[in-house]
Design a protein around this motif. Structure first.
Motif, PDB file in Angstrom:
ATOM      1  N   LYS A 164      19.557 -17.850 -75.935  1.00  0.00           N
ATOM      2  CA  LYS A 164      20.612 -17.637 -76.934  1.00  0.00           C
ATOM      3  C   LYS A 164      20.097 -17.838 -78.345  1.00  0.00           C
ATOM      4  O   LYS A 164      20.438 -17.128 -79.260  1.00  0.00           O
ATOM      5  CB  LYS A 164      21.732 -18.660 -76.680  1.00  0.00           C
ATOM      6  N   ASP A 189      11.541 -23.167 -77.147  1.00  0.00           N
ATOM      7  CA  ASP A 189      11.797 -21.858 -77.756  1.00  0.00           C
ATOM      8  C   ASP A 189      11.327 -21.871 -79.200  1.00  0.00           C
ATOM      9  O   ASP A 189      10.936 -22.912 -79.728  1.00  0.00           O
ATOM     10  CB  ASP A 189      13.290 -21.499 -77.651  1.00  0.00           C
ATOM     11  N   GLY A 193      16.154 -24.078 -84.183  1.00  0.00           N
ATOM     12  CA  GLY A 193      15.936 -25.526 -84.197  1.00  0.00           C
ATOM     13  C   GLY A 193      17.231 -26.289 -84.437  1.00  0.00           C
ATOM     14  O   GLY A 193      18.296 -25.700 -84.618  1.00  0.00           O
ATOM     15  N   ILE A 202      23.634 -33.389 -79.402  1.00  0.00           N
ATOM     16  CA  ILE A 202      23.829 -32.141 -78.652  1.00  0.00           C
ATOM     17  C   ILE A 202      24.169 -32.382 -77.178  1.00  0.00           C
ATOM     18  O   ILE A 202      24.625 -31.481 -76.505  1.00  0.00           O
ATOM     19  CB  ILE A 202      22.619 -31.180 -78.761  1.00  0.00           C
ATOM     20  N   GLY A 219      29.472 -19.978 -76.254  1.00  0.00           N
ATOM     21  CA  GLY A 219      29.256 -21.297 -75.642  1.00  0.00           C
ATOM     22  C   GLY A 219      30.537 -22.109 -75.540  1.00  0.00           C
ATOM     23  O   GLY A 219      31.509 -21.862 -76.240  1.00  0.00           O
ATOM     24  N   THR A 220      30.496 -23.112 -74.658  1.00  0.00           N
ATOM     25  CA  THR A 220      31.663 -23.981 -74.507  1.00  0.00           C
ATOM     26  C   THR A 220      31.406 -25.342 -75.153  1.00  0.00           C
ATOM     27  O   THR A 220      32.331 -26.116 -75.339  1.00  0.00           O
ATOM     28  CB  THR A 220      31.981 -24.228 -73.018  1.00  0.00           C
ATOM     29  N   GLY A 223      27.755 -27.416 -71.925  1.00  0.00           N
ATOM     30  CA  GLY A 223      26.582 -27.174 -71.079  1.00  0.00           C
ATOM     31  C   GLY A 223      25.609 -28.345 -71.017  1.00  0.00           C
ATOM     32  O   GLY A 223      25.234 -28.795 -69.921  1.00  0.00           O
ATOM     33  N   LEU A 224      25.223 -28.858 -72.163  1.00  0.00           N
ATOM     34  CA  LEU A 224      24.230 -29.934 -72.169  1.00  0.00           C
ATOM     35  C   LEU A 224      24.837 -31.275 -71.765  1.00  0.00           C
ATOM     36  O   LEU A 224      24.132 -32.136 -71.232  1.00  0.00           O
ATOM     37  CB  LEU A 224      23.555 -30.046 -73.545  1.00  0.00           C
ATOM     38  N   THR A 248      12.838 -25.436 -80.594  1.00  0.00           N
ATOM     39  CA  THR A 248      13.399 -26.592 -79.900  1.00  0.00           C
ATOM     40  C   THR A 248      12.760 -26.726 -78.526  1.00  0.00           C
ATOM     41  O   THR A 248      12.456 -25.718 -77.888  1.00  0.00           O
ATOM     42  CB  THR A 248      14.922 -26.379 -79.713  1.00  0.00           C
TER      43      THR A 248
HETATM   44  P1  ADP Z   1      26.941 -24.433 -76.073  1.00  0.00           P
HETATM   45  O1  ADP Z   1      27.820 -23.951 -74.994  1.00  0.00           O
HETATM   46  O2  ADP Z   1      27.585 -24.426 -77.423  1.00  0.00           O
HETATM   47  O3  ADP Z   1      25.580 -23.821 -76.049  1.00  0.00           O
HETATM   48  P2  ADP Z   1      25.581 -26.824 -75.186  1.00  0.00           P
HETATM   49  O4  ADP Z   1      26.133 -28.120 -74.721  1.00  0.00           O
HETATM   50  O5  ADP Z   1      24.766 -26.030 -74.220  1.00  0.00           O
HETATM   51  O6  ADP Z   1      26.804 -25.986 -75.722  1.00  0.00           O
HETATM   52  O7  ADP Z   1      24.727 -27.084 -76.490  1.00  0.00           O
HETATM   53  C1  ADP Z   1      25.270 -27.879 -77.540  1.00  0.00           C
HETATM   54  C2  ADP Z   1      24.725 -27.443 -78.887  1.00  0.00           C
HETATM   55  O8  ADP Z   1      23.341 -27.775 -79.000  1.00  0.00           O
HETATM   56  C3  ADP Z   1      24.764 -25.938 -79.139  1.00  0.00           C
HETATM   57  O9  ADP Z   1      26.010 -25.533 -79.622  1.00  0.00           O
HETATM   58  C4  ADP Z   1      23.676 -25.777 -80.172  1.00  0.00           C
HETATM   59  O10 ADP Z   1      24.177 -26.074 -81.455  1.00  0.00           O
HETATM   60  C5  ADP Z   1      22.664 -26.831 -79.800  1.00  0.00           C
HETATM   61  N1  ADP Z   1      21.537 -26.276 -79.004  1.00  0.00           N
HETATM   62  C6  ADP Z   1      21.348 -26.371 -77.667  1.00  0.00           C
HETATM   63  N2  ADP Z   1      20.199 -25.793 -77.279  1.00  0.00           N
HETATM   64  C7  ADP Z   1      19.630 -25.300 -78.392  1.00  0.00           C
HETATM   65  C8  ADP Z   1      18.408 -24.580 -78.666  1.00  0.00           C
HETATM   66  N3  ADP Z   1      17.569 -24.232 -77.675  1.00  0.00           N
HETATM   67  N4  ADP Z   1      18.149 -24.253 -79.960  1.00  0.00           N
HETATM   68  C9  ADP Z   1      18.996 -24.614 -80.956  1.00  0.00           C
HETATM   69  N5  ADP Z   1      20.150 -25.281 -80.771  1.00  0.00           N
HETATM   70  C10 ADP Z   1      20.472 -25.617 -79.512  1.00  0.00           C
END
Ligand code: ADP
Length: 265
Positions: A164, A189, A193, A202, A219-220, A223-224, A248
């Motif tokens: 993404k 990736d 960043g 995050i 996004g929701t 995920g993380l 990142t």
């Molecule tokens: P989302 O569904 O918004 O992707 P996540 O919980 O997966 O929710 O991620 C939370 C936030 O962390 C994202 O909205 C983004 O701002 C940041 N993020 C996650 N992975 C990356 C990445 N690989 N590069 C940049 N920002 C990231």
């Protein structure tokens, strides 16, 4: 700290004893506050797609449905928003399942290296962006005891984010390193960043660095947070390192006991 004190008294009037119940209200208040915040977040996340859908549906009902050019576009918006709400509700159900006490992992011994390779293969075959994949993985096998479905979800989430946020022509690097008693899986990736002071946030529920942009990406914000709970349920840790504008890396560890089955070359 709050104390509830009850006096145990005999009919004669003599005091027999005292019962003191101490509550740690700061902890309780923190839980209450988090719960309120969570409900407010969920409501907000659902209201946004719903109000968008309402205005597009209103426009359609008021005549836009007869316009051959506009109608399909408006319908597409309502479809996208519906899909996002379904994803959100599915993620919420997943979190609530993990919060419940009878949450169990279905663990089995899996060769983590071929497991990781298979997930990367799936993304490599279906990717639609101009992004190259590089694998820095051992060629032997390494067995870990994991819940395959849950771990697939964790890795899927991390790779989807990497795609993404990857720029056109970017590279994604997949790593797996065996340390003393852990394996570390990483996905790097070359995307936008994450600013330093946001890096640990995050993994919080609903946290997004750039709300407007990540919402557009579908996004929701969960995920993380789900990935973190799943990794921790396995006894591992998850973390991020990032350089703004450079890229990142999201990494996580899993407990690893070397056995003779891990055939070394
Ligand atoms: P989302 O569904 O918004 O992707 P996540 O919980 O997966 O929710 O991620 C939370 C936030 O962390 C994202 O909205 C983004 O701002 C940041 N993020 C996650 N992975 C990356 C990445 N690989 N590069 C940049 N920002 C990231």
């Amino acid at each position: 700290l709050r104390a509830n004190v009850s006096v145990i008294q005999k009919e004669t009037g003599f005091v027999n004893g005292l019962i003191a119940v101490l509550h740690d209200i700061t902890e309780q208040e923190k839980i209450d506050m988090e719960r309120r915040e969570f409900v407010a977040n969920v409501s907000h996340e659902l209201r946004t797609p719903l109000t968008t859908m309402r205005s597009y549906l209103e426009a359609l009902a008021e005549g836009a449905w007869q316009d051959d050019e506009i109608a399909p576009k408006f319908l597409e918006v309502t479809q996208t928003e519906t899909e996002r709400m379904i994803r959100l509700v599915n993620d919420l159900l997943q979190l609530s399942k993990m919060d419940s006490r009878d949450y169990k992992l279905n663990k089995e011994w899996i060769d983590i290296i071929s497991f990781y390779n298979r997930i990367i293969d799936r993304f490599e075959l279906s990717k639609q962006q101009n992004v190259t994949f590089e694998r820095k993985l051992p060629t032997h096998s390494a067995f870990v005891e994991i819940d395959g479905d849950k771990l697939t979800q964790v890795i899927d989430n991390i790779i989807s984010n990497a795609l993404k946020y990857s720029p056109e022509g970017g590279k994604i690097t997949f790593r797996l390193e065996e340390k003393n008693d852990i394996v570390v899986i990483g996905v790097s990736d070359q995307g936008v960043g994450i600013p330093k002071n946001n890096i640990n946030k995050i993994f919080e529920r609903f946290y997004r660095v750039d709300k407007a942009r990540t919402r557009k990406l579908g996004g929701t914000g969960l995920g993380l947070a789900i990935a973190k709970e799943m990794v921790e349920a396995h006894g591992g840790e998850i973390w991020a390192t990032s350089k703004e504008g450079k890229g990142t890396t999201i990494s996580f560890s899993l407990p690893y006991l070397r056995t003779e089955e891990d055939d070394w070359e």
